[in-house]
Design a protein around this motif. Sequence first.
Motif, mmCIF file in Angstrom:
data_model
loop_
_atom_site.group_PDB
_atom_site.id
_atom_site.type_symbol
_atom_site.label_atom_id
_atom_site.label_comp_id
_atom_site.label_asym_id
_atom_site.label_seq_id
_atom_site.Cartn_x
_atom_site.Cartn_y
_atom_site.Cartn_z
ATOM 1 N N UNK A 75 0.805 -1.322 0.179
ATOM 2 C CA UNK A 75 0.045 0.182 -0.027
ATOM 3 C C UNK A 75 0.966 1.360 0.052
ATOM 4 N N UNK A 76 1.844 1.290 0.867
ATOM 5 C CA UNK A 76 2.794 2.513 0.991
ATOM 6 C C UNK A 76 3.595 2.456 -0.403
ATOM 7 N N UNK A 77 4.141 1.368 -1.093
ATOM 8 C CA UNK A 77 4.722 1.703 -2.131
ATOM 9 C C UNK A 77 3.951 1.960 -3.200
ATOM 10 N N UNK A 78 2.748 1.557 -3.462
ATOM 11 C CA UNK A 78 1.847 2.065 -4.408
ATOM 12 C C UNK A 78 1.626 3.731 -4.081
ATOM 13 N N UNK A 79 1.468 4.241 -2.763
ATOM 14 C CA UNK A 79 1.335 5.382 -2.548
ATOM 15 C C UNK A 79 2.421 6.337 -3.182
ATOM 16 N N UNK A 80 3.813 5.663 -2.894
ATOM 17 C CA UNK A 80 4.930 6.329 -3.361
ATOM 18 C C UNK A 80 5.000 6.514 -4.606
#
Length: 179
Positions: A75-80
């Motif tokens: 999820x945080x990699x996608x947000x990045x």
Amino acid sequence: MSLLLATLLPGLILLALGLPLVIGHSGYAAALKAFPRSVAATYVFFGGGAAWFLYGIWHLSPADFGDYRKLLFCAFAAITVLSFKCVPDFLSVRGLCVLMLMGAMPLLDSAYMEYDHPQRLFMVTLVYVGIVAAIWLGAQPWRLRDLIGWLFARPGRARGVGGLLAGYGLLLVALAFTY
């Protein structure tokens, strides 16, 4: 991280930030003015901050939602990745804020319970001021652009702020060797 290193590093960083301002280096002034919207700085600072944060997510313990680390990491990699595409404005400032917040923990951990060394409070105070600034600038990153504009509005102002930064950096460097 040792207390010596945790005090020495912020001192050297302050010296590196302050001395070019004291000298009045024109290339440094131009780089500071371009920093908030710089694409290269975005990749360096936001990319570095995101990598450090994702590394922390990947190494979460079970007590800290470690059972869901793969989901959180994705999820945080996608947000990045989406941040680079959808909100590129002032992303370098936000990346600098992430690096400040991630770097605060090892610095503060090194000073934890070191009551025999009251001079550690000079470093700890600087770190807490940095945390407050990172939270404020992370929410309102255009304020750094305004601060840089204010800094160079009068010629003596940049030298004065640079002198304060370099002076505090020298103090931290000197204190680092007193532990």
